[in-house]
Design an enzyme around this catalytic site. Structure first.
Site, PDB file in Angstrom:
ATOM      1  N   HIS A  53       0.799  -1.150   0.252  1.00  0.00           N
ATOM      2  CA  HIS A  53       0.376   0.388  -0.160  1.00  0.00           C
ATOM      3  C   HIS A  53       0.996   1.409   0.266  1.00  0.00           C
ATOM      4  O   HIS A  53       2.261   1.436   0.390  1.00  0.00           O
ATOM      5  CB  HIS A  53      -0.687  -0.434   1.269  1.00  0.00           C
ATOM      6  CG  HIS A  53      -2.238  -0.713   0.963  1.00  0.00           C
ATOM      7  ND1 HIS A  53      -3.279  -0.948   2.139  1.00  0.00           N
ATOM      8  CD2 HIS A  53      -2.251  -2.251   0.208  1.00  0.00           C
ATOM      9  CE1 HIS A  53      -3.751  -2.228   1.897  1.00  0.00           C
ATOM     10  NE2 HIS A  53      -3.554  -2.828   0.996  1.00  0.00           N
ATOM     11  N   GLU A  55       0.593   3.960   2.028  1.00  0.00           N
ATOM     12  CA  GLU A  55       1.282   3.758   3.244  1.00  0.00           C
ATOM     13  C   GLU A  55       2.688   2.713   3.575  1.00  0.00           C
ATOM     14  O   GLU A  55       3.564   4.002   4.367  1.00  0.00           O
ATOM     15  CB  GLU A  55       0.205   4.188   4.132  1.00  0.00           C
ATOM     16  CG  GLU A  55      -0.661   4.846   4.168  1.00  0.00           C
ATOM     17  CD  GLU A  55      -2.073   4.098   3.429  1.00  0.00           C
ATOM     18  OE1 GLU A  55      -3.088   5.290   2.914  1.00  0.00           O
ATOM     19  OE2 GLU A  55      -1.518   3.545   2.162  1.00  0.00           O
ATOM     20  N   CYS A  83      -5.579   2.140   5.367  1.00  0.00           N
ATOM     21  CA  CYS A  83      -6.224   0.996   6.331  1.00  0.00           C
ATOM     22  C   CYS A  83      -6.047  -0.061   7.769  1.00  0.00           C
ATOM     23  O   CYS A  83      -4.470   1.622   7.949  1.00  0.00           O
ATOM     24  CB  CYS A  83      -6.298  -0.519   5.066  1.00  0.00           C
ATOM     25  SG  CYS A  83      -4.415  -0.844   5.270  1.00  0.00           S
ATOM     26  N   CYS A  86      -1.601  -0.282   7.355  1.00  0.00           N
ATOM     27  CA  CYS A  86      -1.118   0.588   7.236  1.00  0.00           C
ATOM     28  C   CYS A  86      -1.264   2.088   8.445  1.00  0.00           C
ATOM     29  O   CYS A  86      -0.168   2.277   8.355  1.00  0.00           O
ATOM     30  CB  CYS A  86      -1.603   1.416   5.981  1.00  0.00           C
ATOM     31  SG  CYS A  86      -1.641   1.120   4.672  1.00  0.00           S
TER      32      CYS A  86
END
Length: 154
Positions: A53, A55, A83, A86
């Site tokens: 991701h 992040e 999420c 993260c």
């Protein structure tokens, strides 16, 4: 913590570049002392790795740059609400804060149209409330601009 437009705009720019390269339109930057020290985009389609991701990529890059597993004093700017994975990574990295644009609810409303999203339905705020250290949170920053990124994602 004062969110700054220039840093979110960089994350938005990265998200657009990610979409042009065939991946999801999500971008993140990490800022320390008013300077971008790391960036990341979501690379799920290219790397076949569910943990890449934007992040997480930016956190990994910042840790490498600072040669530290902790990101004290750093702020994560991301185009979408992090999420649980993260948000937890930000806690484990001991970050100062998170600034995000579009909400989880925004993604859920667009699911099935032109945006495919798999998510654990727990807000970033709920994760941060249960974590230590306490991370400052700015929600919905430049939300309207971040919402437009859903149109780029396939």
């Amino acid at each position: 913590m004062q969110a700054k437009k220039e840093f979110m705009q960089k994350a938005i720019e990265l998200a657009k570049e990610s979409a042009k390269n065939g991946d999801y339109a999500l971008g993140a930057v990490i800022v320390k002392e008013d300077e971008i020290i790391a960036t990341g985009t979501t690379n799920l389609k290219h790397e076949n790795d569910p943990t890449v991701h934007a992040e997480i990529v930016s956190i990994r890059n910042a840790c490498k740059k600072l040669n530290s597993k902790y990101l004290d004093g750093c702020i994560l700017y991301t185009t979408h609400e992090p999420c649980p994975m993260c948000a937890s990574a930000a806690i484990w990295a001991k970050m100062k804060g998170i600034v995000f644009g579009a909400f989880l609810e925004d993604a859920k409303q667009r699911q099935g149209k032109n945006f495919s999203w798999r998510q654990i339905d727990i807000s970033c705020k709920d994760i941060l409330k249960k974590g230590t250290p306490k991370i400052e949170l700015v929600e919905g920053f430049l939300r309207d601009e971040c919402l437009k990124l859903f149109d780029f994602s396939q």
